[in-house]
Design a protein around this motif. Structure first.
Motif, short mmCIF file in Angstrom:
data_model
loop_
_atom_site.label_atom_id
_atom_site.label_comp_id
_atom_site.label_asym_id
_atom_site.label_seq_id
_atom_site.Cartn_x
_atom_site.Cartn_y
_atom_site.Cartn_z
N PRO A 191 64.52 75.33 5.82
CA PRO A 191 65.90 74.59 5.34
C PRO A 191 65.50 73.39 4.67
O PRO A 191 64.47 72.72 4.54
CB PRO A 191 66.42 74.21 7.04
N CYS A 363 61.10 76.98 12.52
CA CYS A 363 60.38 77.27 11.47
C CYS A 363 59.17 76.53 11.13
O CYS A 363 58.27 76.62 10.47
CB CYS A 363 61.10 76.80 9.94
N GLY A 364 59.27 75.23 11.95
CA GLY A 364 58.04 74.48 12.26
C GLY A 364 57.95 73.41 10.96
O GLY A 364 56.80 72.86 11.06
N CYS A 369 61.46 69.23 16.21
CA CYS A 369 61.94 70.66 16.50
C CYS A 369 60.32 71.51 16.66
O CYS A 369 60.37 72.24 17.80
CB CYS A 369 62.58 71.31 15.50
N ARG A 370 59.47 71.21 15.70
CA ARG A 370 58.21 72.19 15.86
C ARG A 370 57.67 71.91 17.02
O ARG A 370 56.93 72.71 17.92
CB ARG A 370 57.48 71.76 14.77
N THR A 407 66.58 66.11 13.33
CA THR A 407 65.80 67.29 12.57
C THR A 407 66.41 67.53 11.47
O THR A 407 67.37 67.03 10.90
CB THR A 407 65.83 68.55 13.41
N ILE A 408 65.77 68.27 10.38
CA ILE A 408 66.30 68.51 8.84
C ILE A 408 67.61 69.44 9.19
O ILE A 408 68.54 69.28 8.66
CB ILE A 408 65.14 69.51 8.23
N CYS A 409 67.28 70.44 10.18
CA CYS A 409 68.74 71.40 10.19
C CYS A 409 69.20 71.52 11.56
O CYS A 409 68.72 70.85 12.62
CB CYS A 409 68.29 72.91 9.65
#
Ligand SMILES: Cc1cc2nc3c(=O)[nH]c(=O)nc-3n(C[C@H](O)[C@H](O)[C@H](O)COP(=O)(O)O)c2cc1C
Ligand code: SF4
Ligand code: SF4
Ligand code: SF4
Ligand code: FES
Lengths: 454, 569
Positions: A191, A363-364, A369-370, A407-409
């Motif tokens: 993302p 997605c890492g 999140c990762r 997070t990014i998304c």
């Protein structure tokens, strides 16, 4: 008494004798709305969509008309429309039905939408595992093309638009709109950061792009048919149109059921529509909008104020099935995936299952999140394996708090919300599990009872 | 975002203080301007924004306006209210705009950093005691500054490859990688060699070279420099030295006329590595791999280590005297070098004037790479032109000089660095003249020279060069030269003094600059101390019209320069 469904999108789906080929679709009034649309002014269609109040069916429930308004039309770059058919949110299985059983409805909805936003090229990003659906869509597109309903100079209107079907890359994150765009461009579905990469301005190939869910795009067809005003009368203000509830879990008749927004309560959906719980079972919890949405506990009282100021005091079965009510009780209608759990459910195991999914699908790209989601997975897996500690519930909650909002998304929230809500509502069970395992250990028995994690 | 301050300045509120910053600058840089550090890993000022590490989370707010009327929303005191975002934002992707409020050290910001730090550490191997990055590791530093200090993680850590050879010079420890993608972006955006990428997903994401590819480009070691942790290591430097033992010296890369700014890392007279030093006007934060090896030849055995006169070891004073003696006889020709410093070239020019010598020079060219290796493989051609040592671009050989030797017009040669046998002179011709050779390595000329004056490497002396953009840049000595040698500037100055009536003491570099500063032209009024660390742009004047060999590279655009010159003033 069983409530009658009121089908709009699923009107013909599963109807006896209805087939997915174009002749059958045309026989049932198919492509009439496209014919009408291309004679309208694009901005008028946009106005109808705005007036309809239709909200996105992909998860976030953002008003489609408002989203379309964000399109950067000044850049002079081509505009793209993307149909999000990645349908991977656990508990959701509606888009596939549309694609398999009524693909032309989607194509017509897409062409109407593409015309409205003046996109010359549209994409269907279909979940990689839906190979059959992919084949069906390709076939349907060729049927439509043969009848000049798609392609160059559609129905002699001077408007041209093509649709490309793209098979997904096999991960849940490909459904996040900017991840989807990356994937469509041929990259990993990482993302994008927003700002600056809002699809409406810098989307596919850095051009203005609209991403909508399959169901949302089908709605556009019906908005043209009924008019925005009439469409907005279905449901309640702010919660317009129908929703397809995908019910799974411990009910007698799981399946998909279409109703106008707020036409029924959660209790009615479970008991009247889905035939109630299995015999002798009691309702324990409901996840109302796909696995990312926050879990609701059956014996909770939900009190508060709705957007319009009216106060409510509901038991779980009283909650009206619509966007705002489910948001008001602290969850969301999300993608419409209603997961019912009865009292046979072990909450730690249920969460372990959800955590396993999210840890596998991240997605890492970004740190919280990762690293955080797999950590939660490791904790719940350990708890199920017999090594639960009393402090694990707080630890899980602490980890989730460090993910959501950072997070990014929105995957970060999607993964954190289940944990936060499971602990908020069922902390006692998490602590109990640890105590129980400790005492079993003391008695010399194996600490864990057998579980199967998917 | 200009260093020259031409862009529009706006006012933002940084942690409760109104400050001026250039419009559009990102929050990390804006905060840095005012002494606030926003910790970050993935952000790099010379790469695109990835926004993946989430270490730079801060709070951001904008002055509130009524949605309907657009009027400012005021509080009881009549001050415009600030609408703080519900979630923290990343500083690296937040560009400042007028009235923006930023909180970089609130409790929630600290908490966010704390969380990211904990996450980065749970699967990180604690290799610090043997990790090359220790001492200059962002993760170490930020863990100390922003970490909890204890671990809540009792699960098994992920296991990843520890020793992946990515290319001839770079080795990867995947467990230490924090997946910031700096190296990936560098390869794509700067080196233009898209060979790195991640495979697998989520927590199993692993950095690798694409199948069949290698990280072998001449910029590969920059990935090691920018890797915020010890994941990418220089195969050459790996496990050799703890960085905190190393001394840092500012230097200039002599590989080409680009003149990349560098740092030389040394300990007890031995150089361990060379890394780029940021200079936005010259090399940004990069340098070539090949430029990092330039110190190695000077460790070799064919280095000249003794002043000799007619084959006998002598002191520098005696050698200088012998050289002056030969020069006094007249019919002198000088073969200068664009590898000499501005100061050496200045003295050489003085010697040439005093002896009436003609001066020639040869060019050293190679292929340019369009980035930081230019076609002109000498660091100081422009210096020689500005000094007046030469007045036109050097040629490829010395056939003219050969003819002068044959005709007897030249009887004495003062040669700097060059091996004349490679440049059109025969050994027989060398036998016809007296030769004074100044250079670092033995070659066919030093073997027949009457006087040999060994020179020092750029790492062993101080001086300055003028690069492709006419930028005067100075460097300092990092390590001592071979025992008994003094900088050739001193030896040349002694020779010059012996030719006149000055004293024959080796002058300091500052003293030489007192003389250079008195010359007319671009150096007028300059002094050694006045040359800033980041260099000084000089006026090219009429020299700009020369047809220099360099083509477009990272900081040079000849076409644009030409266009600018064509414009009427
Ligand atoms: C992790 C994640 C997964 C998503 N997966 C899907 C999906 O499978 N299908 C979908 O329509 N939307 C999905 N979405 C939502 C999309 O990002 C996007 O908001 C949606 O497609 C917009 O369509 P709508 O406005 O019509 O709802 C996902 C979002 C996130 C954060
Ligand atoms: S939140 Fe998760 S899925 Fe989304 S970008 Fe970050 S790592 Fe990827
Ligand atoms: S990368 Fe940094 S934190 Fe990790 S082992 Fe090396 S020095 Fe330690
Ligand atoms: S190897 Fe280093 S620079 Fe590359 S992604 Fe990993 S941490 Fe970042
Ligand atoms: S520096 Fe990594 S997210 Fe901003």
């Amino acid at each position: 008494m069983a409530l009658e469904e009121q089908r709009l999108i699923f009107k013909h789906i599963d109807a006896p004798g209805y087939t997915r080929d174009i002749d059958c679709y045309l026989k049932h009034g198919g492509y009439e709305q496209l014919k009408k649309a291309v004679t309208m002014k694009p901005e008028d269609i946009c106005a109808e969509v705005t007036a309809s109040g239709v909200r996105g069916r992909g998860g976030a429930g953002f008003p489609a008309g408002v989203k379309w308004k964000f399109l950067d039309r000044k850049s002079g770059k081509p505009i793209y429309l993307i149909c999000n058919a990645d349908e991977s949110e656990p508990g959701t299985f509606k888009d596939r039905q549309i694609i398999h059983k009524d693909p032309h409805q989607l194509i017509e909805g897409m062409l109407c939408s593409a015309f409205a936003i003046q996109a010359k090229l549209a994409f269907i990003y279909i979940r990689g595992e839906f190979f059959e659906g992919y084949r069906i869509l390709e076939e349907a597109i060729e049927e439509a093309r043969a009848k000049n309903l798609l392609g160059d100079n559609i129905l002699g209107s001077g408007y041209s638009c093509d649709i490309i079907v793209h098979r997904g890359a096999g991960a849940y994150i490909c459904g996040e709109e900017t991840g989807l765009i990356e994937s469509l461009e041929g990259n990993r579905a990482n993302p994008r950061i927003k700002p600056p990469y809002f699809p409406a301005a810098l989307g596919l190939y850095q051009c203005p792009t609209i991403v909508n869910n399959v169901e949302t795009l089908c709605d556009v067809k019906h908005i043209i048919e009924l008019g925005g005003e009439a469409f907005s009368k279905i449901g309640t203000p702010g919660n317009t149109g129908t929703r397809i509830w995908c019910v799974s879990g411990h009910v007698q008749k799981p399946g998909y059921y279409e109703f106008p927004c707020a036409a029924l309560t959660l209790g009615q959906l479970i008991n009247d529509v889905c035939g109630g719980l299995k015999p002798g079972r009691k309702l324990k919890a409901v996840i109302p909008g796909g696995s990312s949405s926050k879990i609701l506990r059956a014996d909770e009282r939900f009190k508060g104020k709705l957007k319009d100021g009216t106060e409510f005091d509901w038991g779980i079965e009283d909650i009206p099935m619509d966007f705002d009510s489910l948001a008001a009780v602290g969850s969301m209608s999300g993608s419409g995936g209603v997961i019912i759990m009865d009292d046979s459910t072990d909450m730690v195991e249920a969460l372990a299952n959800i955590n396993y999914f999210y840890a596998h699908e991240s997605c890492g790209q970004c740190t919280p999140c990762r690293e955080g989601v797999p950590w939660m997975r490791k904790v719940t897996a350990r708890m199920c394996a017999g090594e639960a500690r009393e402090e694990d519930a707080d630890l899980l909650n602490g980890i989730a708090d460090q993910i959501a909002g950072r997070t990014i998304c929105a995957f970060g929230e999607a993964a954190a919300w289940p944990v936060q809500s499971f602990i908020a509502k069922f902390k006692d069970e998490f602590v109990e599990k640890a105590k129980e395992q400790a005492s079993r250990r003391k008695e010399g028995k194996p600490a864990a009872t057998e579980t199967t994690l998917i | 975002m200009s260093a020259n301050g031409t862009s529009e300045m706006i006012t933002i509120n940084l942690d409760g203080r109104e400050v001026e910053v250039p419009k559009g600058m990102n929050a990390i840089e804006a905060a840095k301007l005012h002494g606030k550090e926003i910790p970050h890993y993935c952000y790099h000022p010379k790469l695109s924004i990835a926004g993946n590490c989430r270490m730079c989370l801060i709070e951001m707010g904008m002055p509130m306006r009524d949605r309907g009327t657009g009027e400012p929303v005021l509080d009881e005191q009549g001050v415009q209210k600030i609408g703080w975002g519900p979630k923290p934002v990343i500083g690296c992707a937040t560009d400042v705009s007028p009235g923006m409020h930023l909180r970089t050290d609130s409790e929630s910001v600290k908490e966010a950093r704390n969380g990211v730090t904990e996450f980065l550490l749970i699967n990180h191997p604690l290799d610090c005691p043997i990790c090359d990055q220790a001492g200059e590791c962002r993760l170490q530093e930020f863990s100390a500054d922003h970490g909890r200090g204890y671990s809540r993680f009792i699960e098994d850590k992920n296991v990843k490859p520890k020793r992946t050879v990515l290319g001839p010079r770079v080795t990867l420890d995947d467990e230490r990688c924090i997946l910031c993608s700096r190296c990936v972006r560098f390869s794509q955006e700067v080196a233009k060699d898209d060979v790195l990428g991640f495979v697998d997903r989520g927590t199993y994401s692993t950095l690798t070279c694409y199948p069949g590819k290698e990280l072998a480009n001449n910029y590969s070691l920059n990935t090691v420099d920018i890797c915020p942790v010890g994941a990418l290591t220089s195969t050459d430097f790996r496990f050799k030295m703890r960085v905190w033992f190393l001394k840092r010296t500012n230097s200039i890369c002599t590989e080409s006329s680009v003149g990349a700014n560098t740092t030389v890392w040394s300990r007890e007279g031995k150089i361990y590595r060379i890394t780029p030093r940021r200079n936005d006007a010259v090399n940004d934060t990069w340098m070539t791999d090949s430029g990092r090896d330039l110190f190695k030849p000077f460790e070799s055995d064919d280095r000249l280590t003794h002043y000799t006169v007619d084959g006998v070891h002598q002191s520098p004073e005696i050698a200088a005297k012998a050289a002056a003696e030969l020069l006094r006889a007249g019919s002198v020709a000088v073969v200068g070098s664009a590898h000499s410093t501005v100061e050496e070239q200045f003295i050489l020019e003085e010697i040439a004037k005093k002896t009436g010598a003609s001066v020639s020079m040869v060019k050293h060219e190679g292929e340019g790479d369009g980035i930081l290796l230019s076609e002109d493989r000498s660091p100081n051609l422009r210096g020689a032109l500005l000094n007046g040592l030469i007045s036109e671009l050097p040629k490829g050989d010395l056939t003219l000089l050969a003819a002068q030797v044959d005709s007897g017009a030249v009887k004495t040669l003062l040669v700097v660095n060059e091996d004349l046998t490679q440049l059109g002179l025969t050994e027989a011709q060398l036998g016809q003249v007296k030769i004074i050779y100044l250079g670092a390595f033995a070659n066919a000329v030093s073997q027949v020279a009457q006087v040999v004056l060994p020179s020092l490497s750029v790492f062993e002396k101080s001086g300055s060069f003028v690069n492709q953009n006419f930028r005067l840049q100075k460097f300092a000595a990092a390590v001592p030269g071979p025992r008994g040698l003094i900088a050739e500037l001193g030896v040349l100055a002694m020779v010059e003094a012996l030719l006149g009536e000055g004293n024959s003491q080796a002058p300091t570099i500052a003293q030489v600059w007192e003389r250079i500063g008195q010359t007319e032209g671009v150096f007028a009024g300059l002094a050694w101390q006045k040359i800033p660390e980041e260099g000084l742009k000089l006026e090219a004047g009429s020299l700009a019209k020369l047809n220099f060999v360099e083509s477009k590279n990272l900081k040079l655009d000849p076409a644009a320069l030409e266009a600018a010159q064509a414009l009427p003033a």
